[in-house]
Design an enzyme around this catalytic site. Structure first.
Site, mmCIF file in Angstrom:
data_model
loop_
_atom_site.group_PDB
_atom_site.id
_atom_site.type_symbol
_atom_site.label_atom_id
_atom_site.label_comp_id
_atom_site.label_asym_id
_atom_site.label_seq_id
_atom_site.Cartn_x
_atom_site.Cartn_y
_atom_site.Cartn_z
ATOM 1 N N LEU A 73 0.796 -1.223 0.000
ATOM 2 C CA LEU A 73 0.000 0.000 0.000
ATOM 3 C C LEU A 73 0.832 1.278 0.000
ATOM 4 O O LEU A 73 0.307 2.370 0.191
ATOM 5 C CB LEU A 73 -0.974 -0.013 1.179
ATOM 6 C CG LEU A 73 -1.938 -1.208 1.182
ATOM 7 C CD1 LEU A 73 -2.813 -1.184 2.417
ATOM 8 C CD2 LEU A 73 -2.777 -1.255 -0.082
ATOM 9 N N CYS A 74 2.124 1.153 -0.248
ATOM 10 C CA CYS A 74 2.986 2.340 -0.345
ATOM 11 C C CYS A 74 2.837 2.982 -1.718
ATOM 12 O O CYS A 74 2.718 2.290 -2.729
ATOM 13 C CB CYS A 74 4.450 1.957 -0.129
ATOM 14 S SG CYS A 74 4.877 1.713 1.591
ATOM 15 N N HIS A 75 2.866 4.296 -1.729
ATOM 16 C CA HIS A 75 2.801 5.037 -2.987
ATOM 17 C C HIS A 75 4.157 4.996 -3.695
ATOM 18 O O HIS A 75 5.189 5.060 -3.031
ATOM 19 C CB HIS A 75 2.452 6.511 -2.719
ATOM 20 C CG HIS A 75 1.085 6.712 -2.181
ATOM 21 N ND1 HIS A 75 0.803 6.627 -0.840
ATOM 22 C CD2 HIS A 75 -0.081 6.996 -2.795
ATOM 23 C CE1 HIS A 75 -0.484 6.856 -0.653
ATOM 24 N NE2 HIS A 75 -1.049 7.080 -1.818
ATOM 25 N N MET A 110 8.787 4.769 5.176
ATOM 26 C CA MET A 110 8.931 3.384 4.726
ATOM 27 C C MET A 110 10.121 3.230 3.794
ATOM 28 O O MET A 110 10.798 2.199 3.800
ATOM 29 C CB MET A 110 7.645 2.889 4.060
ATOM 30 C CG MET A 110 6.455 2.819 5.005
ATOM 31 S SD MET A 110 6.789 2.012 6.590
ATOM 32 C CE MET A 110 7.277 0.383 6.064
ATOM 33 N N GLU A 111 10.406 4.251 3.015
ATOM 34 C CA GLU A 111 11.561 4.202 2.119
ATOM 35 C C GLU A 111 12.866 4.173 2.915
ATOM 36 O O GLU A 111 13.785 3.404 2.598
ATOM 37 C CB GLU A 111 11.520 5.383 1.148
ATOM 38 C CG GLU A 111 10.468 5.257 0.066
ATOM 39 C CD GLU A 111 9.021 5.408 0.541
ATOM 40 O OE1 GLU A 111 8.110 4.995 -0.199
ATOM 41 O OE2 GLU A 111 8.784 5.932 1.653
ATOM 42 N N ASP A 125 24.040 -11.120 3.725
ATOM 43 C CA ASP A 125 24.236 -12.035 2.599
ATOM 44 C C ASP A 125 25.704 -12.135 2.205
ATOM 45 O O ASP A 125 26.215 -13.223 1.946
ATOM 46 C CB ASP A 125 23.395 -11.580 1.404
ATOM 47 C CG ASP A 125 23.573 -12.488 0.205
ATOM 48 O OD1 ASP A 125 23.383 -13.717 0.352
ATOM 49 O OD2 ASP A 125 23.912 -11.984 -0.879
#
EC number: 4.6.1.17
Length: 158
Positions: A73-75, A110-111, A125
């Protein structure tokens, strides 16, 4: 109020059409704990996979730009600035700080969180072959500026 739920409880993408475009910034961090020998290997440039910090930095930047593809739901945003920094802290920890900014209608928390998280995952990793005990810890938002909800700094009450 959960902004991503409608009156019936269904998930939806928030409509930001009528929101004013303002300057917005966010800063997030993640920590990776490892054996001291692993951190020393990274710092001396002796890791068999190359420059671990450089690869993790680029991965974090790429992840910030793709956040909307990872979190439903992130733009999709036109980020105008992304900075990812990795630093050795003590003998066995790496601190990752990600900063994102733009002038837009929705925030960039969120970014920034995605950038810090993916940089940490990339470090994991690249180092897992030499250190199986790596630990990613304390991914969190440090600061957010701009938008309707104003300024937030970690440690402050909401």
């Amino acid at each position: 109020m959960l902004t991503h739920l409608d009156s019936r409880g269904h998930a939806h993408m928030v409509d930001v059409t009528d929101k004013a475009s303002t300057a917005r910034e966010a800063e997030a961090e993640a920590w990776v704990r490892m054996r001291p020998e692993t951190l020393e290997l990274i710092q001396k440039g002796g890791h068999p996979k190359g420059d671990v910090f450089a690869v993790a930095r680029i991965a974090g930047i790429m992840a910030a730009k793709k956040t909307h593809e990872l979190i439903p739901l992130c733009h999709p945003l036109l980020l105008t600035g992304i900075k990812v920094e990795l630093s050795a802290e003590g003998e066995d920890r790496v601190r990752i700080v990600a900063r994102c900014k733009l002038a837009g209608q929705t925030g960039v928390e969120m970014e920034a969180l995605t950038a810090a998280s993916v940089a940490a995952l990339t470090l994991y990793d690249m180092c897992k072959a030499v250190d199986r005990g790596l630990l990613i810890e304390q991914v969190r938002l440090l600061e957010k500026k701009g938008g309707k909800s104003g300024h937030y700094q970690a440690g402050q009450a909401m």
